[in-house]
Design a protein around this motif. Structure first.
Motif, PDB file in Angstrom:
ATOM      1  N   VAL A 158       0.832  -1.207   0.000  1.00  0.00           N
ATOM      2  CA  VAL A 158       0.000   0.000   0.000  1.00  0.00           C
ATOM      3  C   VAL A 158       0.865   1.255   0.000  1.00  0.00           C
ATOM      4  O   VAL A 158       2.031   1.228   0.383  1.00  0.00           O
ATOM      5  N   THR A 159       0.258   2.351  -0.418  1.00  0.00           N
ATOM      6  CA  THR A 159       0.825   3.688  -0.319  1.00  0.00           C
ATOM      7  C   THR A 159      -0.322   4.645  -0.038  1.00  0.00           C
ATOM      8  O   THR A 159      -1.486   4.286  -0.230  1.00  0.00           O
ATOM      9  N   GLU A 160      -0.018   5.859   0.435  1.00  0.00           N
ATOM     10  CA  GLU A 160      -1.084   6.711   0.997  1.00  0.00           C
ATOM     11  C   GLU A 160      -1.870   7.515  -0.030  1.00  0.00           C
ATOM     12  O   GLU A 160      -2.957   8.004   0.270  1.00  0.00           O
ATOM     13  N   ILE A 161      -1.327   7.714  -1.240  1.00  0.00           N
ATOM     14  CA  ILE A 161      -2.063   8.380  -2.307  1.00  0.00           C
ATOM     15  C   ILE A 161      -1.865   7.551  -3.576  1.00  0.00           C
ATOM     16  O   ILE A 161      -1.049   6.634  -3.602  1.00  0.00           O
ATOM     17  N   SER A 162      -2.609   7.888  -4.616  1.00  0.00           N
ATOM     18  CA  SER A 162      -2.420   7.154  -5.866  1.00  0.00           C
ATOM     19  C   SER A 162      -1.544   7.969  -6.801  1.00  0.00           C
ATOM     20  O   SER A 162      -0.334   8.007  -6.633  1.00  0.00           O
ATOM     21  N   GLU A 163      -2.129   8.647  -7.775  1.00  0.00           N
ATOM     22  CA  GLU A 163      -1.350   9.461  -8.708  1.00  0.00           C
ATOM     23  C   GLU A 163      -0.704  10.616  -7.961  1.00  0.00           C
ATOM     24  O   GLU A 163      -1.377  11.502  -7.435  1.00  0.00           O
ATOM     25  N   SER A 164       0.630  10.613  -7.912  1.00  0.00           N
ATOM     26  CA  SER A 164       1.332  11.589  -7.076  1.00  0.00           C
ATOM     27  C   SER A 164       1.130  13.014  -7.566  1.00  0.00           C
ATOM     28  O   SER A 164       1.068  13.951  -6.754  1.00  0.00           O
ATOM     29  N   THR A 165       1.051  13.206  -8.859  1.00  0.00           N
ATOM     30  CA  THR A 165       0.930  14.564  -9.387  1.00  0.00           C
ATOM     31  C   THR A 165      -0.423  15.186  -9.065  1.00  0.00           C
ATOM     32  O   THR A 165      -0.586  16.403  -9.144  1.00  0.00           O
ATOM     33  N   GLN A 166      -1.396  14.359  -8.695  1.00  0.00           N
ATOM     34  CA  GLN A 166      -2.743  14.842  -8.403  1.00  0.00           C
ATOM     35  C   GLN A 166      -3.119  14.737  -6.927  1.00  0.00           C
ATOM     36  O   GLN A 166      -4.193  15.177  -6.526  1.00  0.00           O
ATOM     37  N   HIS A 167      -2.257  14.128  -6.115  1.00  0.00           N
ATOM     38  CA  HIS A 167      -2.602  13.846  -4.714  1.00  0.00           C
ATOM     39  C   HIS A 167      -3.921  13.082  -4.635  1.00  0.00           C
ATOM     40  O   HIS A 167      -4.740  13.293  -3.741  1.00  0.00           O
ATOM     41  N   ALA A 168      -4.130  12.174  -5.582  1.00  0.00           N
ATOM     42  CA  ALA A 168      -5.411  11.478  -5.686  1.00  0.00           C
ATOM     43  C   ALA A 168      -5.553  10.413  -4.603  1.00  0.00           C
ATOM     44  O   ALA A 168      -4.564   9.839  -4.133  1.00  0.00           O
ATOM     45  N   LEU A 169      -6.793  10.155  -4.228  1.00  0.00           N
ATOM     46  CA  LEU A 169      -7.124   9.105  -3.259  1.00  0.00           C
ATOM     47  C   LEU A 169      -8.088   8.096  -3.873  1.00  0.00           C
ATOM     48  O   LEU A 169      -8.778   7.370  -3.158  1.00  0.00           O
ATOM     49  N   THR A 170      -8.128   8.057  -5.198  1.00  0.00           N
ATOM     50  CA  THR A 170      -8.953   7.100  -5.927  1.00  0.00           C
ATOM     51  C   THR A 170      -8.062   6.263  -6.838  1.00  0.00           C
ATOM     52  O   THR A 170      -6.944   6.652  -7.159  1.00  0.00           O
ATOM     53  N   ASN A 171      -8.586   5.100  -7.236  1.00  0.00           N
ATOM     54  CA  ASN A 171      -7.814   4.154  -8.064  1.00  0.00           C
ATOM     55  C   ASN A 171      -6.440   3.915  -7.452  1.00  0.00           C
ATOM     56  O   ASN A 171      -5.395   4.112  -8.085  1.00  0.00           O
ATOM     57  N   MET A 172      -6.462   3.457  -6.215  1.00  0.00           N
ATOM     58  CA  MET A 172      -5.235   3.271  -5.447  1.00  0.00           C
ATOM     59  C   MET A 172      -4.388   2.119  -5.999  1.00  0.00           C
ATOM     60  O   MET A 172      -4.923   1.087  -6.411  1.00  0.00           O
ATOM     61  N   PRO A 173      -3.079   2.288  -6.008  1.00  0.00           N
ATOM     62  CA  PRO A 173      -2.184   1.235  -6.511  1.00  0.00           C
ATOM     63  C   PRO A 173      -1.929   0.166  -5.452  1.00  0.00           C
ATOM     64  O   PRO A 173      -0.822   0.041  -4.908  1.00  0.00           O
TER      65      PRO A 173
END
Length: 450
Positions: free
Chosen positions: A374-389
Motif C-alpha cells: 500500500v501507499t497513501e495516495i495514488s497518482e502523485s501529481t494529483q494527490h489522488a485518493l482514488t484508483n489506489m495502486p
C-alpha cells in the motif's frame, strides 16, 4: 526434536534461502500451517501510467514499476478501481495525512494540531488498524501478537504511523534493527527499555548457538543429510545477521556451527544516514521473514519512511528529495520518480523471495501469507485518493486465486472501496466480520478474489 519453546527462544529459522526443515520446528505438532498477514508500506503514491498492469484478468502484463515482481506473477493480485472514499472528502489534514491515517483503519482522521503539507488541523486516525484488529480478534498463540517494523520513518506525527490500537492510539514502528534482533532472537525481557539496557543484554546474553548447542548435538545425528544441511544453513544465517548488526561482516560458511562464538559488537549502522536505507531495510525484512517462519508472530507491518516523505536516495544517484521529485512533472522528474518506485518493488520482491523460500508441506510460507502493498495516495501529481495502486501477494493458505489482474473498472464496472479490501483480508485470515472501518464505506467482501 528441539522443543518449540527452545526454538522460539533461540530461534533456528533465520533468513537463509533454504526452507526451514519443512517448518516442523516452527509449528510443533500443528498439521496445518498458520496464516500470516504482512503489510508493506511505501510513501508518496505512484505514477498510474507506469504502475497499472495492462491486459485482461488472466492474460496481463506487469507494468514497468511492477517488473521486479515478475518472478512472483502467479502469486500476485494487482488491483484497478479501488478508492479510498472514506478520506476523499474529509477536510482534516492533507491528502497524504488522510491517506496514511485511513490506509489500515478505513476511517478518517480526528482533528488535531499536526501540520501536514498545507494543513495544520490533522490528528490521529479514528479507528483500529487491520493488523491490530486481527491480533485482537484471532489472538494468535505467538510470543509477539504483532510486529511493527520501520525503515527510517523519522516522523512521529500522523504522517509516520500506519498502525493503531484504537481511535487516537497510534503504535510507533520499531526502527532500530539492533532492538528488533534483541527482542526477537535473544529472548530479551519485554520490559527492558532504552539503548543502554539493550546493549547490556547483548553483552550478557549467550548467542543462539550457545542456547541450542546441546539440542543441536542431540538432534543432528538423528536427521537426514538434507535436513542437516538446512539446519546448518539456518544457524549460519543467524550468525550472518549478527555479523551485519555488529559491523563484523559474516562468518565463513565453512566454520562449524558447534564452535561459533559471539561476534564482537562493532560500530552500529548509522540509522540516520539516508545512504543506509537499503542495509537497514534488508535487516528488517530478514528478521520479519525469520519471525514469521519461527512462528514468533503471524502479523507484521513494514513501513518505509513516512507519508509525504522527503527522504533522499543517494544510493540511486538521485539528488532531490522524494516528495519534491514526485511533483517534478517533466520527463526527467518522472524518470527519477520511477527509479525510486522500481527500487521499492525490488525490495518487495526480495521479501517475497524470502517468504517463498520456506517450505510448508507442498506449499511455501508465502502461499500461506497475504502480503498487502500500500501507499497513501495514488497518482502523485494529483494527490489522488482514488484508483489506489494496491497489490496483494500470496493466497492466505489458498483462499485467494492469485495470478490475476483484478480490474473493477473493466467493461464499464464501478469502483470498489478499500474498506472492503481490508474486510476481505480479515475474512481470509479467519474473522467473521461483516464490515471494517467506517460502516458507511464498507458493504461486504470484494467479489472475485476467492
Amino acid at each position: 526434536m528441539i522443543s518449540r519453546r527452545r526454538l522460539l527462544q533461540g530461534t533456528l529459522a533465520a533468513t537463509a534461502t533454504i526452507p526451514l526443515l519443512s517448518s516442523e520446528f516452527a509449528r510443533g505438532d500443528e498439521s496445518t500451517p498458520p496464516k500470516r498477514f504482512v503489510v508493506f508500506y511505501t510513501p508518496n503514491g505512484t505514477l498510474e501510467s507506469q504502475w497499472m498492469p495492462q491486459g485482461t484478468e488472466t492474460n496481463f502484463t506487469l507494468s514497468p514499476l511492477l517488473a521486479p515482481l515478475e518472478p512472483f506473477k502467479s502469486k500476485l493480485l494487482p488491483f484497478r478501481g479501488i478508492n479510498m472514499d472514506v478520506v476523499v472528502n474529509s477536510n482534516i489534514g492533507s491528502e497524504h495525512a488522510r491517506g496514511i491515517g485511513g490506509l489500515l483503519t478505513g476511517r478518517a482522521l480526528l482533528r488535531g494540531n499536526f501540520r501536514s503539507f498545507n494543513s495544520s488541523n490533522a490528528g490521529w486516525s479514528s479507528g483500529i488498524s487491520l493488523d491490530q484488529h486481527l491480533a485482537k480478534t484471532l489472538n494468535p498463540a505467538t510470543l509477539f501478537r504483532t510486529l511493527e517494523l520501520g525503515v527510517q520513518v523519522r516522523d512521529a506525527e500522523v504522517r509516520g504511523r500506519i498502525c493503531y490500537a484504537g481511535p487516537d492510539q497510534p503504535i510507533p514502528p520499531r526502527e532500530d534493527p539492533y532492538d528488533t534482533f534483541a527482542q526477537l532472537f535473544a529472548a530479551a525481557p519485554q520490559d527492558q527499555g532504552g539503548v543502554d539496557a539493550l546493549d547490556r543484554l547483548r553483552a550478557q546474553r549467550r548467542t543462539v548457538f550457545d542456547l541450542l548447542r546441546e539440542d543441536i548435538a542431540d538432534v543432528r545425528p538423528r536427521i537426514g543429510a538434507e535436513d542437516r544441511i538446512k539446519l546448518d544453513a539456518h544457524l549460519q544465517s543467524i550468525r550472518d545477521i549478527e555479523g551485519r548488526l555488529a559491523g563484523g561482516g559474516t562468518t565463513s560458511p565453512t566454520t562449524p556451527t558447534t564452535t561459533c562464538k559471539p561476534p564482537a559488537l562493532g560500530d552500529r549502522i548509522d540509522l540516520g544516514d539516508d545512504a543506509n536505507m537499503p542495509a537497514i531495510g534488508k535487516l528488517q525484512m530478514d528478521m520479519a521473514a525469520a519471525a514469521l517462519a519461527c512462528d514468533l508472530t503471524r502479523i507484521v507491518t513494514i513501513q518505509w519512511s513516512y507519508a509525504e516523505s522527503e527522504h533522499l536516495y543517494p544510493f540511486l544517484d538521485l539528488r532531490g528529495n522524494h516528495h519534491a521529485i514526485s511533483h517534478q512533472w517533466d520527463t526527467a522528474g518522472k524518470a527519477q520518480y520511477s527509479k525510486i518506485h522500481t527500487w521499492f518493488a525490488e525490495q518487495l520482491a526480495y521479501l517475497l523471495g524470502k517468504l517463498d523460500s520456506y517450505a510448508e508441506g507442498d506449499h511455501t510460507l508465502l502461499d500461506n501469507t497475504v502480503v498487502l502493498w500500500v501507499t497513501e495516495i495514488s497518482e502523485s501529481t494529483q494527490h489522488a485518493l482514488t484508483n489506489m495502486p494496491f497489490l496483494l501477494a500470496g493466497s492466505a493458505g489458498g483462499v485467494f486465486r492469485t495470478g490475476r489482474f483484478i480490474d473493477y473498472l473493466a467493461n464499464g464496472g464501478s469502483p470498489r472501496q478499500h474498506n472492503d479490501l481490508l474486510l476481505t483480508i480479515a475474512n481470509a485470515m479467519g474473522t467473521n466480520d461483516t464490515s471494517f472501518g467506517d460502516p458507511e464505506f464498507s458493504s461486504g467482501p470484494l467479489p472475485g478474489l476467492t
